[in-house]
Write an enzyme that holds these catalytic residues in place. Sequence first.
Site, short mmCIF file in Angstrom:
data_model
loop_
_atom_site.label_atom_id
_atom_site.label_comp_id
_atom_site.label_asym_id
_atom_site.label_seq_id
_atom_site.Cartn_x
_atom_site.Cartn_y
_atom_site.Cartn_z
N HIS A 92 0.87 -1.17 0.00
CA HIS A 92 0.00 0.00 0.00
C HIS A 92 0.91 1.23 0.00
CE1 HIS A 92 -3.32 -2.64 1.92
NE2 HIS A 92 -3.49 -2.56 0.61
N GLU A 95 1.53 3.34 3.11
CA GLU A 95 2.03 2.68 4.31
C GLU A 95 3.54 2.50 4.13
OE1 GLU A 95 -0.36 -0.83 4.89
OE2 GLU A 95 -2.23 0.32 4.74
N HIS A 222 3.21 -3.84 6.45
CA HIS A 222 2.14 -2.85 6.30
C HIS A 222 2.19 -1.84 7.44
CE1 HIS A 222 -0.51 -4.62 3.05
NE2 HIS A 222 0.34 -5.62 3.27
N GLU A 314 1.88 -5.63 10.57
CA GLU A 314 1.39 -4.25 10.71
C GLU A 314 2.29 -3.57 11.72
OE1 GLU A 314 -1.10 -2.91 9.04
OE2 GLU A 314 -2.22 -4.62 8.21
#
Length: 465
Positions: A92, A95, A222, A314
């Site tokens: 992404h 990110e 991410h 994440e």
Amino acid sequence: MHARLFSPPSSPLSSSCPLLRQLITPVTFRHHRYDDLVRTLYRVHNQCPHITRVYSIGRSVKGRNLYVLEFSDYPGIHEPLEPEVKYVGNMHGNEVLGRELLLQLSEFLCEEFRNRNQRIARLVQDTRIHILPSMNPDGYEVAAAQGPNMSGYLVGRNNANGVDLNRNFPDLNTYIYYNDKYGGPNHHLPLPDNWKSQVEPETKAVIQWMHAFNFVLSANLHGGAVVANYPYDKSLEHRVRNFRRTASTPTPDDKLFQKLAKVYSYAHGWMHQGWNCGDYFPDGITNGASWYSLSKGMQDFNYLHTNCFEITLELSCNKFPHQEELQREWLGNREALIQFLEQVHQGIKGMVLDENYNNITGAVISVGGINHDVTSGEHGDYFRLLLPGTYVVTATAPGFDPETVTVTVGPAEPTLVNFQLKRSILQASSGRRAPSGGHRGRVKAQPRTTRRKEPEGKLPRRGPA
């Protein structure tokens, strides 16, 4: 898993850690636009030319190369029984922390190898590491134009065609859930004939990359939360995000995936504490589908289409951290990034050969009690990540009698388990040869090879997938 040559720091700022003491040069922590990213990769290569290689797996919608930096004692060469592992960042575009961490990791591996850090030297010598800092360079440039203070939370997330790349892989979960219930293959699920026309250029490049290398372990970096997420991402009862009913959907390797996620979480500076970004995840880990269901994601695709076990990391509450936050984030993630790479050295591995000691490609390795198989690669070698324990393992290939062994896996180095398959009596009496072919359940007996140089800057050639 490699023996640890020093203990991880009690906190990311601990001065007792040799990784901190042995840095060769000060590191400048800043964001890297595309041209800066490319210069950084080639600078690392020029500083460590004998253990690195820069290559492109394809181009983005706007023509930017998707560059990978490889670390190995023989760059460009697959050494039999040496596992392949990958990191993917910036899928992404907005990110960005993963992108910066992977650039820092690249510099760090080079510097520490040159500084004769034994742990890093052993990692590079025993592992082939592939680092893709940015899967979505077009989206990053859009996000970077706004900077950390962007008002649009999703600006730059998608690629230049407006597509979310983590919702763009062929959906194989539907097929595996059907097969689990009614019977069918439990690994290497085939792609639709028209898959190339259904995915974005960046997705296509990554899938072809997966076909070109027999990856064993992977992490996808991410931002927007702080948790280690493991498969499956898609729930059996697929639903949208923020619908809070728990629907954990484990893989057959659920305990192994939990362990991989915990390795990263507990080596991270604060992920394991659980409370981050207003969310609470026990041990800092979560099954993807129990958090929210995600269809057509890269994590599940790795597990269902290849030999690769991938988790999603994440890593930051803020998708685009301020530059002054980057050093703290690097110190919080550095040990975890190294420990995760070391996890590829566990379970079992070995060669699958015929009676004449030719390699058998595409032999299926099954483990009793775990309904997920792996296959031997182009050079006849296979890798099966497993937790410590005793297992019944079977190797099968068309035209050969299966071979079954009982093996005990310890907590340290992988157990070497070689198979030498005999041609089946029916096959031999008929005078027919075993079918030849490539990776997907077909078998090809070929003379044993040691190393093969791959063209600089290009993906290696491989048999049909």
